[in-house]
Every structure is written in C-alpha cells, then in structure tokens.
Design a protein around this motif. Structure first.
Motif, PDB file in Angstrom:
ATOM      1  N   MET A 163      -6.763  -7.037  20.227  1.00  0.00           N
ATOM      2  CA  MET A 163      -7.789  -7.256  19.224  1.00  0.00           C
ATOM      3  C   MET A 163      -7.552  -6.300  18.060  1.00  0.00           C
ATOM      4  SD  MET A 163     -10.659  -8.972  18.490  1.00  0.00           S
ATOM      5  CE  MET A 163     -10.721  -9.806  20.034  1.00  0.00           C
ATOM      6  N   GLU A 164      -7.533  -6.827  16.899  1.00  0.00           N
ATOM      7  CA  GLU A 164      -7.316  -6.014  15.706  1.00  0.00           C
ATOM      8  C   GLU A 164      -8.642  -5.625  15.073  1.00  0.00           C
ATOM      9  OE1 GLU A 164      -4.623  -7.563  12.826  1.00  0.00           O
ATOM     10  OE2 GLU A 164      -3.480  -8.610  14.357  1.00  0.00           O
ATOM     11  N   LEU A 165      -8.612  -4.568  14.307  1.00  0.00           N
ATOM     12  CA  LEU A 165      -9.801  -4.127  13.599  1.00  0.00           C
ATOM     13  C   LEU A 165     -10.284  -5.200  12.631  1.00  0.00           C
ATOM     14  CD1 LEU A 165     -11.748  -1.800  13.175  1.00  0.00           C
ATOM     15  CD2 LEU A 165     -10.218  -0.918  11.421  1.00  0.00           C
ATOM     16  N   THR A 166      -9.358  -5.987  12.086  1.00  0.00           N
ATOM     17  CA  THR A 166      -9.717  -7.034  11.128  1.00  0.00           C
ATOM     18  C   THR A 166     -10.194  -8.316  11.812  1.00  0.00           C
ATOM     19  OG1 THR A 166      -7.442  -7.800  11.027  1.00  0.00           O
ATOM     20  CG2 THR A 166      -8.138  -6.167   9.388  1.00  0.00           C
ATOM     21  N   ASP A 167     -10.131  -8.347  13.136  1.00  0.00           N
ATOM     22  CA  ASP A 167     -10.566  -9.523  13.890  1.00  0.00           C
ATOM     23  C   ASP A 167     -11.395  -9.077  15.097  1.00  0.00           C
ATOM     24  OD1 ASP A 167     -10.853 -12.147  14.686  1.00  0.00           O
ATOM     25  OD2 ASP A 167      -8.925 -12.193  15.737  1.00  0.00           O
ATOM     26  N   PRO A 168     -12.578  -8.494  14.846  1.00  0.00           N
ATOM     27  CA  PRO A 168     -13.360  -7.922  15.939  1.00  0.00           C
ATOM     28  C   PRO A 168     -13.993  -8.989  16.830  1.00  0.00           C
ATOM     29  CG  PRO A 168     -14.622  -7.857  13.931  1.00  0.00           C
ATOM     30  CD  PRO A 168     -13.242  -8.354  13.562  1.00  0.00           C
ATOM     31  N   HIS A 169     -14.207  -8.637  18.082  1.00  0.00           N
ATOM     32  CA  HIS A 169     -14.889  -9.512  19.034  1.00  0.00           C
ATOM     33  C   HIS A 169     -16.395  -9.526  18.776  1.00  0.00           C
ATOM     34  CE1 HIS A 169     -16.993 -10.354  22.844  1.00  0.00           C
ATOM     35  NE2 HIS A 169     -16.084 -11.294  22.950  1.00  0.00           N
ATOM     36  N   THR A 170     -16.926  -8.382  18.348  1.00  0.00           N
ATOM     37  CA  THR A 170     -18.364  -8.231  18.139  1.00  0.00           C
ATOM     38  C   THR A 170     -18.633  -7.784  16.708  1.00  0.00           C
ATOM     39  OG1 THR A 170     -18.626  -7.568  20.445  1.00  0.00           O
ATOM     40  CG2 THR A 170     -20.442  -7.046  18.954  1.00  0.00           C
ATOM     41  N   LEU A 171     -19.610  -8.439  16.080  1.00  0.00           N
ATOM     42  CA  LEU A 171     -20.059  -8.051  14.738  1.00  0.00           C
ATOM     43  C   LEU A 171     -21.485  -7.528  14.850  1.00  0.00           C
ATOM     44  CD1 LEU A 171     -18.991 -11.180  12.631  1.00  0.00           C
ATOM     45  CD2 LEU A 171     -17.821  -8.976  12.759  1.00  0.00           C
ATOM     46  N   VAL A 172     -21.787  -6.439  14.170  1.00  0.00           N
ATOM     47  CA  VAL A 172     -23.144  -5.915  14.088  1.00  0.00           C
ATOM     48  C   VAL A 172     -23.555  -6.007  12.624  1.00  0.00           C
ATOM     49  CG1 VAL A 172     -24.671  -3.949  14.435  1.00  0.00           C
ATOM     50  CG2 VAL A 172     -22.791  -4.368  16.036  1.00  0.00           C
ATOM     51  N   LEU A 173     -24.573  -6.807  12.372  1.00  0.00           N
ATOM     52  CA  LEU A 173     -25.075  -7.011  11.011  1.00  0.00           C
ATOM     53  C   LEU A 173     -26.461  -6.389  10.931  1.00  0.00           C
ATOM     54  CD1 LEU A 173     -24.103 -10.784  10.622  1.00  0.00           C
ATOM     55  CD2 LEU A 173     -22.795  -8.776   9.896  1.00  0.00           C
ATOM     56  N   ASP A 174     -26.591  -5.306  10.200  1.00  0.00           N
ATOM     57  CA  ASP A 174     -27.856  -4.597  10.082  1.00  0.00           C
ATOM     58  C   ASP A 174     -28.504  -4.950   8.749  1.00  0.00           C
ATOM     59  OD1 ASP A 174     -29.986  -2.878  10.183  1.00  0.00           O
ATOM     60  OD2 ASP A 174     -28.806  -1.068  10.417  1.00  0.00           O
ATOM     61  N   GLU A 175     -29.502  -5.818   8.819  1.00  0.00           N
ATOM     62  CA  GLU A 175     -30.209  -6.268   7.615  1.00  0.00           C
ATOM     63  C   GLU A 175     -29.242  -6.807   6.568  1.00  0.00           C
ATOM     64  OE1 GLU A 175     -33.403  -6.670   7.251  1.00  0.00           O
ATOM     65  OE2 GLU A 175     -34.157  -5.534   8.950  1.00  0.00           O
ATOM     66  N   ALA A 176     -28.306  -7.641   7.011  1.00  0.00           N
ATOM     67  CA  ALA A 176     -27.241  -8.147   6.142  1.00  0.00           C
ATOM     68  C   ALA A 176     -27.767  -8.918   4.934  1.00  0.00           C
ATOM     69  CB  ALA A 176     -26.285  -9.024   6.940  1.00  0.00           C
ATOM     70  N   THR A 177     -28.926  -9.538   5.052  1.00  0.00           N
ATOM     71  CA  THR A 177     -29.460 -10.342   3.953  1.00  0.00           C
ATOM     72  C   THR A 177     -30.800  -9.814   3.455  1.00  0.00           C
ATOM     73  OG1 THR A 177     -30.495 -11.873   5.519  1.00  0.00           O
ATOM     74  CG2 THR A 177     -28.273 -12.427   4.759  1.00  0.00           C
ATOM     75  N   SER A 178     -31.125  -8.567   3.757  1.00  0.00           N
ATOM     76  CA  SER A 178     -32.463  -8.039   3.466  1.00  0.00           C
ATOM     77  C   SER A 178     -32.815  -7.995   1.976  1.00  0.00           C
ATOM     78  CB  SER A 178     -32.631  -6.649   4.065  1.00  0.00           C
ATOM     79  OG  SER A 178     -31.752  -5.739   3.455  1.00  0.00           O
ATOM     80  N   LEU A 179     -31.831  -7.866   1.122  1.00  0.00           N
ATOM     81  CA  LEU A 179     -32.118  -7.781  -0.310  1.00  0.00           C
ATOM     82  C   LEU A 179     -32.067  -9.131  -1.014  1.00  0.00           C
ATOM     83  CD1 LEU A 179     -30.203  -4.489  -1.192  1.00  0.00           C
ATOM     84  CD2 LEU A 179     -32.645  -4.801  -0.767  1.00  0.00           C
ATOM     85  N   LEU A 180     -31.859 -10.195  -0.241  1.00  0.00           N
ATOM     86  CA  LEU A 180     -31.766 -11.535  -0.812  1.00  0.00           C
ATOM     87  C   LEU A 180     -33.076 -12.290  -0.619  1.00  0.00           C
ATOM     88  CD1 LEU A 180     -28.277 -12.540   0.622  1.00  0.00           C
ATOM     89  CD2 LEU A 180     -28.777 -11.528  -1.613  1.00  0.00           C
ATOM     90  N   ASP A 181     -33.375 -13.176  -1.566  1.00  0.00           N
ATOM     91  CA  ASP A 181     -34.535 -14.031  -1.373  1.00  0.00           C
ATOM     92  C   ASP A 181     -34.214 -15.000  -0.234  1.00  0.00           C
ATOM     93  OD1 ASP A 181     -33.807 -16.890  -2.572  1.00  0.00           O
ATOM     94  OD2 ASP A 181     -32.930 -15.347  -3.874  1.00  0.00           O
ATOM     95  N   PRO A 182     -35.229 -15.595   0.413  1.00  0.00           N
ATOM     96  CA  PRO A 182     -34.983 -16.428   1.597  1.00  0.00           C
ATOM     97  C   PRO A 182     -33.987 -17.567   1.379  1.00  0.00           C
ATOM     98  CG  PRO A 182     -37.301 -15.899   1.461  1.00  0.00           C
ATOM     99  CD  PRO A 182     -36.659 -15.386   0.189  1.00  0.00           C
TER     100      PRO A 182
END
Length: 89
Positions: free
Chosen positions: A1-20
């Motif tokens: 597994m490469e760093l550029t192709d991770p098995h797990t993604l953690v998205l912390d408030e990835a869209t928090s600053l966007l309107d719905p």
C-alpha cells in the motif's frame, strides 16, 4: 500500500465551510476517491452522514448510538431528533 493510495481515509469536517448544495456536489466528486476504501468522516451536518453505512452519534465524548442512518431514524433516538431539528420539525 502506498501513501498515495491509502486503504483508509479520515475526513474531518471536509465540507464544513461549504453550503449544503456545494457540499453535496463535492461529496459526489469525492466518491471515486473513496471507492474500495474505508472512510471515516467526522461531521456535524446530517447530510454528510446520510449516505454512510454506519453512523456513530456522540454526546459529551461518548458514542450514544451506532447504526445505519435508517436504523437510527427508526430507533427514534438522538440521531432522529437531530434530523427533526435539522428539518425544522
């Protein structure tokens, strides 16, 4: 597994600053990047959790509910209450 192709993604408030609406477009665009991966998405907006396989509802740092969005709505607990308040009910 490469760093550029991770098995797990953690998205912390990835869209928090966007309107719905823009957030939904961004989530659809990210769908290809999430394919075949485990995604942990930390969010305060319910629409982010809508398509999740499993949702953990936290209160005061503790998990108080765990299940699919449909199961949590049916259980009529904190997640369902958040949904009602989100929709103005």
């Amino acid at each position: 597994m490469e760093l550029t192709d991770p098995h797990t993604l953690v998205l912390d408030e990835a869209t928090s600053l966007l309107d719905p609406s823009t957030a939904r477009h961004a989530e659809r665009a990210m769908a290809a990047a999430r394919a075949d991966r485990t995604v942990i998405s930390i969010a305060h907006r319910l629409h982010t959790a809508h398509d999740a396989g499993r949702v953990a509802v936290m209160e005061a740092g503790r998990i108080v509910e765990l299940g699919s969005p449909a199961d949590l709505i049916a259980a009529d607990g904190p997640y369902a209450a958040l949904g009602r308040s989100w929709h103005g009910a």
